[in-house]
Design an enzyme around this catalytic site. Structure first.
Site, PDB file in Angstrom:
ATOM      1  CB  VAL A  13       2.075  20.491  23.767  1.00 52.33           C
ATOM      2  CG1 VAL A  13       1.156  21.635  23.364  1.00 52.33           C
ATOM      3  CG2 VAL A  13       1.720  19.217  23.038  1.00 52.33           C
ATOM      4  CB  SER A  14       5.988  19.674  27.512  1.00 51.15           C
ATOM      5  OG  SER A  14       6.516  20.957  27.338  1.00 51.15           O
ATOM      6  CB  THR A  15       2.985  16.035  28.494  1.00 45.89           C
ATOM      7  OG1 THR A  15       1.763  16.788  28.523  1.00 45.89           O
ATOM      8  CG2 THR A  15       3.987  16.621  29.472  1.00 45.89           C
ATOM      9  CD  GLN A  18       1.508  20.299  28.030  1.00 52.53           C
ATOM     10  OE1 GLN A  18       2.505  19.881  27.447  1.00 52.53           O
ATOM     11  NE2 GLN A  18       1.498  21.425  28.716  1.00 52.53           N
TER      12      GLN A  18
END
Length: 179
Positions: A13-15, A18
Site C-alpha cells: 500500500v502507498s501510505t 493505508q
C-alpha cells in the site's frame, strides 16, 4: 507430474495511513492465496511493503524480493501482485524489472490484470503501466494542492503547520503582514 509453480506474493500500500487501517494488505493476501489455490501454486514467500510508494524502487521488501528472484536458481517462479500498480507506478521501471525477472525465468503475474506472455499482452501491460504512472502523478498533484490549501487556511488539526509552511490567512485578514 510437473512441479508446482512456486509463487512469491508482493503486497503493498502507498501510505502509512493505508497500512494502519489494515484493510488492503489483508485483502491482497486473501485474494492472492485464493488465486494460488485455484491454480495449484505453492506460496513460498511473501513480501509486504506497508506505506511505500511504487514510483521508485527504494523499497526494502521489493529489493529483497528482487534479490531472491535473481539468484541462481531463483527461489520462486512467479511474483504475484494484486495489480501491476502494486509492483510499479512507473512504466519504464516496471518494464526494467519485468525484463530483469524474465532473464532469470521469473514471471510477474497480476491477479486482476491477467495477461499472457505474447507480444500483444506485453504491449497491453505497458499501456496499463502508462495509465498507472499518469494516475499516480495526477494523485500527487491533487494531494499537494489540497495540502497547500489546508496549510494556507491553517487546517492542521489545531497544530502548527508543517515545516516550510506559514500561517498567513489570519494575519492577512487583520491587514497585517503574514508571520
Amino acid at each position: 507430474m510437473a512441479e508446482a509453480v512456486r509463487a512469491a506474493l508482493y503486497l503493498r500500500v502507498s501510505t502509512g495511513r493505508q497500512a494502519d487501517s489494515d484493510l488492503s494488505i489483508p485483502d491482497q493476501r486473501r485474494q492472492a492465496k485464493g488465486y494460488c489455490a485455484a491454480r495449484g501454486w505453492e506460496i513460498v514467500s511473501d513480501y509486504v511493503e506497508p506505506g511505500a510508494s511504487a514510483t521508485g524502487d527504494r523499497r526494502p521488501e521489493f529489493q529483497r524480493m528482487i534479490d531472491a528472484a535473481t539468484t541462481k536458481p531463483p527461489t520462486f517462479d512467479v511474483v504475484l501482485v494484486h495489480s501491476f500498480s502494486r509492483f510499479f507506478r512507473d512504466q519504464f521501471q516496471l518494464e526494467f524489472y519485468v525484463r530483469r525477472l524474465a532473464k532469470n525465468g521469473v514471471r510477474l503475474v497480476s491477479i486482476t490484470q491477467e495477461l499472457g506472455d505474447d507480444p500483444m499482452s506485453n504491449m497491453i501491460r505497458q499501456i496499463m503501466a502508462l495509465f498507472d504512472e499518469y494516475q499516480s502523478k495526477e494523485n500527487a498533484k491533487h494531494t499537494l494542492r489540497a495540502m497547500k490549501e489546508n496549510a494556507r487556511q491553517g487546517f492542521w488539526n489545531g497544530a502548527l503547520p508543517p515545516i516550510g509552511y506559514r500561517i498567513v490567512l489570519a494575519a492577512e485578514q487583520r491587514g497585517q503582514a503574514p508571520l
